[in-house]
Write an enzyme that holds these catalytic residues in place. Sequence first.
Site, PDB file in Angstrom:
ATOM      1  CE1 TYR A  17      43.880-108.606  41.683  1.00 53.81           C
ATOM      2  CE2 TYR A  17      45.573-107.081  42.404  1.00 53.81           C
ATOM      3  CZ  TYR A  17      45.208-108.271  41.817  1.00 53.81           C
ATOM      4  OH  TYR A  17      46.175-109.142  41.376  1.00 53.81           O
ATOM      5  NE  ARG A  71      45.749-101.975  35.063  1.00 55.36           N
ATOM      6  CZ  ARG A  71      45.502-102.361  33.801  1.00 55.36           C
ATOM      7  NH1 ARG A  71      45.180-101.446  32.906  1.00 55.36           N
ATOM      8  NH2 ARG A  71      45.573-103.619  33.443  1.00 55.36           N
ATOM      9  CB  CYS A 101      54.251-111.116  23.140  1.00 51.78           C
ATOM     10  SG  CYS A 101      53.177-111.885  24.368  1.00 51.78           S
ATOM     11  CB  CYS A 106      54.457-113.632  31.763  1.00 52.02           C
ATOM     12  SG  CYS A 106      53.135-114.114  30.629  1.00 52.02           S
ATOM     13  CE  LYS A 165      47.888-123.389  17.540  1.00 57.10           C
ATOM     14  NZ  LYS A 165      48.296-124.792  17.329  1.00 57.10           N
TER      15      LYS A 165
END
Length: 652
Positions: free
Chosen positions: A174, A222, A342, A349, A430
């Site tokens: 960013y 961050r 999850c 999401c 998986k």
Amino acid sequence: MDHSALFTPFSVGRMRVKNRIGMSPMGTNSAFTNGRKDEQEVDYFIERAKGGTGVIFMGCQMLNAKVAQGSMEGYLDSFTVLPSLTSVCDGVHRYGAKIVCQISPGTGRNAFPDTFGNPPISSSDTPSVFDPSVKCHALTKDEIAGIMDGFRFAAGVARDAGYDAIEVHAHAGYLIDQFMSPVWNHRTDEYGGTPEGFARFPVEIVHAIKDTVGDALPVIFRISLDHRFPGGRTIEDSVALLKILEREGVDAFDVDAGCYESLDYIFPPSYLGESCMSYVCDAARKAVSVPLFTAGTLNPDDATRLVESGTVDFVNFGRALIADPYLPVKLQQGHPEDVRPCLRCNEYCIGRIWNSHTKLSCAVNPSAMEEVRFRVARTNSPKDVVVVGGGVAGMEAARVAAIEGHRVTLLEARDHLGGTAGDISSASFKLNIRKLVEWYRVQLDKYKVNVRLNHAVSADDPLLESADAIVVGTGAKPVAPKIPGLDGANVVPVLDFERETSRATGERVVVCGGGASGLDCALELTADLGKRVTVVEMLPECGKDVFFINKITLMRRLQEGGVELRTSNKVVSIDATGVTVELADGSREHLDADCVIDAFGMRPDTTLADAIDARYHDKTRVVGDVRRLGKIGDAIRDGFYAATSLDMDLYI
């Protein structure tokens, strides 16, 4: 494993956190166009605080609409946003958690192509990520000064709302990251050219925040320490920045890896495995003395080991806390078997945000971002509910109906639960699908669902007649194209391979079908079994049904495994020596194979569902793949909806 190390207090500046578990900053894409937070997002964060998270990082909020360039994560340029922010802070504090306001000056060159305006802003006139033909507008010094004023105001808003800390979003490529990285920052003024120049923009941001809040709110920074693409910032480059930023007042760092050029590390799929970014933490620990946060496909065991080792002080869970907001309290109370895993599938999401421009949800937790509307409540009118089919749709319907207080019987024709999800979960990548199936088994037992295995159902089964409600989730079955040799002894249906991988005999394997199922099979064959694999797909592209971020990792791993992907190849016949395909130009070619995997696809298996619905239409709900082919999350949502609507026929 003993997870008690996660439940010791620790401080960042004046912020003392009750445990070492943080919620990673993740956008929900749900703010109003005026920048104010939606009430559902407020409820979403409060639910995670109630579930025991120590410190919650809200997804980045932008300085204003102009620099946000279309982002729907809220703005901090007006006092009008304060009421909703105060609500979330108060709600989180109610449960003893801390909350961090993450602030961003914008996505810069990463702005989505259909929302960024023209052109996006950046440190320099570098190409836009999503449309390289568009050159970014390089911020002027006056514009940079305006951004610093925006940070001063935003920091005051964060303080007044009741936040406990501020995090600077200098991550993922960013805008701030674009100033810190020579690959994007080509400036020749004081905002580029040297390590100090690359650090100037973020240092001025830290100073602007401190000008407003002083030491009352610690500043967390961050940063991706490893961009993971040629020319991107390396760990060594990033360490130099860390030292400058610590010297200039940063109170803690939140470290991981990746950027939009390595997008799968921003939203890591299951193919990247466990704890995929913890490798950057050692360098950060050696470089600075302030506290460290980290994230990146952490599971509770790996997170505990990281904290115990002293490598980091806090471990952030992201999608894991979307999937189960009560993960911390379940670990603290010694019940890791109750933590809903999850899948790292990215489907509901970031997939909903990116593909549909709507708000976040979750494949395994339909209540995410609907914590009030979709709250499961006890019924005042228990019913006898029969669920036909023990796949994920049926198991979810049975689980939720039992929580509501209904008397639930689940009928499964086979000798085990799990359906297709259970069948396809043998691969190492998986693992969390296997965990999910086991989680359902544990929950059905805890909620006393009457599970009857080896029970083949027919429409005249007495249990259906006596039931008040019936949920049918009988799944799908393989398609059967009319291809000579498909029934040969060397041909193994993909589900049969997943149930018993030893059936893939020999060294050379041809997988017929290049959809998600076929590609996953190919990866398992090469990564786990060491086979030489060729995938044959009749369409011009493999993996059209694979979410594009997941596909980045999947394709890279297939390439690393030497898998040959043949597109626009139509299978015309199979024999004992391999597969004959027809190419786009009409010519034919024979592909040698010791074993052939049939991954031509699935179709709804409606025979039993249609018979039950015809006989008991008024009390039957059809769910999962038998209704419409979809992903695991689609089936779970179907089961959840069926169970939570069982009282819809009652008059109030």
